[in-house]
Write a protein that holds these residues in place. Structure first.
Motif, PDB file in Angstrom:
ATOM      1  N   MET A 156       9.040   6.835  25.789  1.00 58.61           N
ATOM      2  CA  MET A 156       7.851   7.691  25.854  1.00 58.61           C
ATOM      3  C   MET A 156       8.271   9.146  25.661  1.00 58.61           C
ATOM      4  SD  MET A 156       5.025   8.029  28.914  1.00 58.61           S
ATOM      5  CE  MET A 156       4.520   6.319  28.701  1.00 58.61           C
ATOM      6  N   SER A 157       7.589   9.851  24.769  1.00 60.66           N
ATOM      7  CA  SER A 157       7.939  11.241  24.495  1.00 60.66           C
ATOM      8  C   SER A 157       7.523  12.130  25.639  1.00 60.66           C
ATOM      9  CB  SER A 157       7.252  11.700  23.203  1.00 60.66           C
ATOM     10  OG  SER A 157       5.848  11.681  23.360  1.00 60.66           O
ATOM     11  N   ALA A 158       8.141  13.325  25.690  1.00 58.36           N
ATOM     12  CA  ALA A 158       7.861  14.245  26.787  1.00 58.36           C
ATOM     13  C   ALA A 158       6.404  14.671  26.800  1.00 58.36           C
ATOM     14  CB  ALA A 158       8.779  15.460  26.675  1.00 58.36           C
ATOM     15  N   GLU A 159       5.774  14.741  25.565  1.00 55.06           N
ATOM     16  CA  GLU A 159       4.388  15.191  25.502  1.00 55.06           C
ATOM     17  C   GLU A 159       3.434  14.210  26.156  1.00 55.06           C
ATOM     18  OE1 GLU A 159       7.158  16.090  23.134  1.00 55.06           O
ATOM     19  OE2 GLU A 159       5.973  14.728  21.902  1.00 55.06           O
ATOM     20  N   HIS A 160       3.808  12.933  26.187  1.00 52.33           N
ATOM     21  CA  HIS A 160       2.899  11.909  26.686  1.00 52.33           C
ATOM     22  C   HIS A 160       3.329  11.341  28.034  1.00 52.33           C
ATOM     23  CE1 HIS A 160       2.212  11.975  22.291  1.00 52.33           C
ATOM     24  NE2 HIS A 160       0.959  11.773  22.635  1.00 52.33           N
ATOM     25  N   ARG A 161       4.261  11.987  28.688  1.00 55.99           N
ATOM     26  CA  ARG A 161       4.684  11.475  29.990  1.00 55.99           C
ATOM     27  C   ARG A 161       3.557  11.652  30.995  1.00 55.99           C
ATOM     28  NH1 ARG A 161      10.369  12.899  32.324  1.00 55.99           N
ATOM     29  NH2 ARG A 161       9.496  15.004  32.435  1.00 55.99           N
ATOM     30  N   PRO A 162       3.369  10.690  31.904  1.00 57.53           N
ATOM     31  CA  PRO A 162       2.351  10.859  32.937  1.00 57.53           C
ATOM     32  C   PRO A 162       2.696  12.017  33.866  1.00 57.53           C
ATOM     33  CG  PRO A 162       3.719   8.930  33.376  1.00 57.53           C
ATOM     34  CD  PRO A 162       4.077   9.404  32.008  1.00 57.53           C
ATOM     35  N   VAL A 163       1.671  12.596  34.455  1.00 62.46           N
ATOM     36  CA  VAL A 163       1.831  13.770  35.312  1.00 62.46           C
ATOM     37  C   VAL A 163       1.704  13.354  36.770  1.00 62.46           C
ATOM     38  CG1 VAL A 163       0.926  16.044  35.892  1.00 62.46           C
ATOM     39  CG2 VAL A 163       0.912  15.269  33.505  1.00 62.46           C
ATOM     40  N   ALA A 164       2.691  13.692  37.569  1.00 62.33           N
ATOM     41  CA  ALA A 164       2.690  13.353  38.997  1.00 62.33           C
ATOM     42  C   ALA A 164       2.769  14.628  39.822  1.00 62.33           C
ATOM     43  CB  ALA A 164       3.863  12.438  39.341  1.00 62.33           C
ATOM     44  N   VAL A 165       1.897  14.722  40.807  1.00 63.16           N
ATOM     45  CA  VAL A 165       1.916  15.844  41.751  1.00 63.16           C
ATOM     46  C   VAL A 165       2.350  15.312  43.112  1.00 63.16           C
ATOM     47  CG1 VAL A 165       0.458  17.418  43.086  1.00 63.16           C
ATOM     48  CG2 VAL A 165       0.248  17.327  40.598  1.00 63.16           C
ATOM     49  N   PHE A 166       3.242  16.039  43.757  1.00 64.37           N
ATOM     50  CA  PHE A 166       3.714  15.687  45.092  1.00 64.37           C
ATOM     51  C   PHE A 166       3.284  16.790  46.057  1.00 64.37           C
ATOM     52  CE2 PHE A 166       6.381  13.536  42.086  1.00 64.37           C
ATOM     53  CZ  PHE A 166       6.590  12.282  42.641  1.00 64.37           C
TER      54      PHE A 166
END
Length: 224
Positions: free
Chosen positions: A1-11
């Motif tokens: 998976m490319s960096a542009e399409h990586r899922p976003v996680a907030v902690f």
């Protein structure tokens, strides 16, 4: 998976400057997550946790929350601070700031690791129903106590729940126990115990803060 399409996680983690078990655990999670997610750590202060998280490659954002002397002392009763009017008003302002930040980040998943962050996540997950909330719980609640009842009401049905032990899981409200995964907090239990080993002296080393809800008196009873 490319960096542009990586899922976003907030902690979400309320504290950063005085690390305890929750902060060490979160750092372990971040060390694995940064390779799979676009990770953002949101705290109310800078400190040990934000420095370590930034070194791992996570973005760190500070959303300030007003503090009083009582709320800075972490070994108070978990939700006692919410009865203080100044803190309650400050927490509402903090939530409004946090809502704006989350709207800008647009995460796929939000992970909360401590009680104050759990409350914030409960609010966020009802405003943004597209986000996947994860409640990582390590507190053992007394039966029919206010915190136990509150967790039963505030955790949405779409949430994933992690308990750090079976004791934590069994102390959660019955209404949510069927949605809990138990993931132990980094303690390896040997599958085979050498019962033939003899000990002349037994020493006990306890690592952690001595606070009421950790129930250290049980440990002393077991040791005796």
């Amino acid at each position: 998976m490319s960096a542009e399409h990586r899922p976003v996680a907030v902690f979400l983690n309320h504290w950063a400057d005085h690390p305890g078990g929750a902060e060490h655990s979160l750092l372990s999670i971040l060390s694995e997550a940064v390779s799979r997610f676009d990770c953002t750590l949101i705290t109310t202060e800078t400190g040990w946790l934000t420095e370590k998280a930034a070194a791992l490659g996570a973005k760190c954002l500070i959303v300030p929350c007003s503090k009083t002397r009582q709320t800075m002392i972490r070994d108070k009763r978990i939700f006692g601070a919410f009865s203080l009017v100044p803190f309650a008003l400050g927490f509402i302002i903090y939530l409004l700031r946090l809502i704006r930040v989350i709207a800008r980040i647009r995460p796929d998943i939000i992970h909360a690791n401590v009680p104050k962050s759990h409350v914030a996540l409960a609010v966020l997950s009802r405003i943004n129903t597209n986000v996947k909330p994860v409640f990582h719980i390590r507190e053992i609640f007394r039966p029919n106590s206010f915190p136990q009842k509150l967790y039963g009401l505030m955790i949405p049905k779409t949430a994933r729940i992690i308990a750090v032990s079976q004791a934590v899981r069994s102390a959660l409200p019955v209404s949510i126990q069927n949605r809990v995964d138990t993931i132990y907090n980094g303690v390896k239990i040997p599958s085979v115990i050498d019962k033939t080993r003899k000990y002349d002296d037994i020493s006990l080393l306890y690592l952690g803060r001595i606070v009421r809800w950790k129930r250290c008196e049980f440990l002393l009873d077991i040791y005796e």
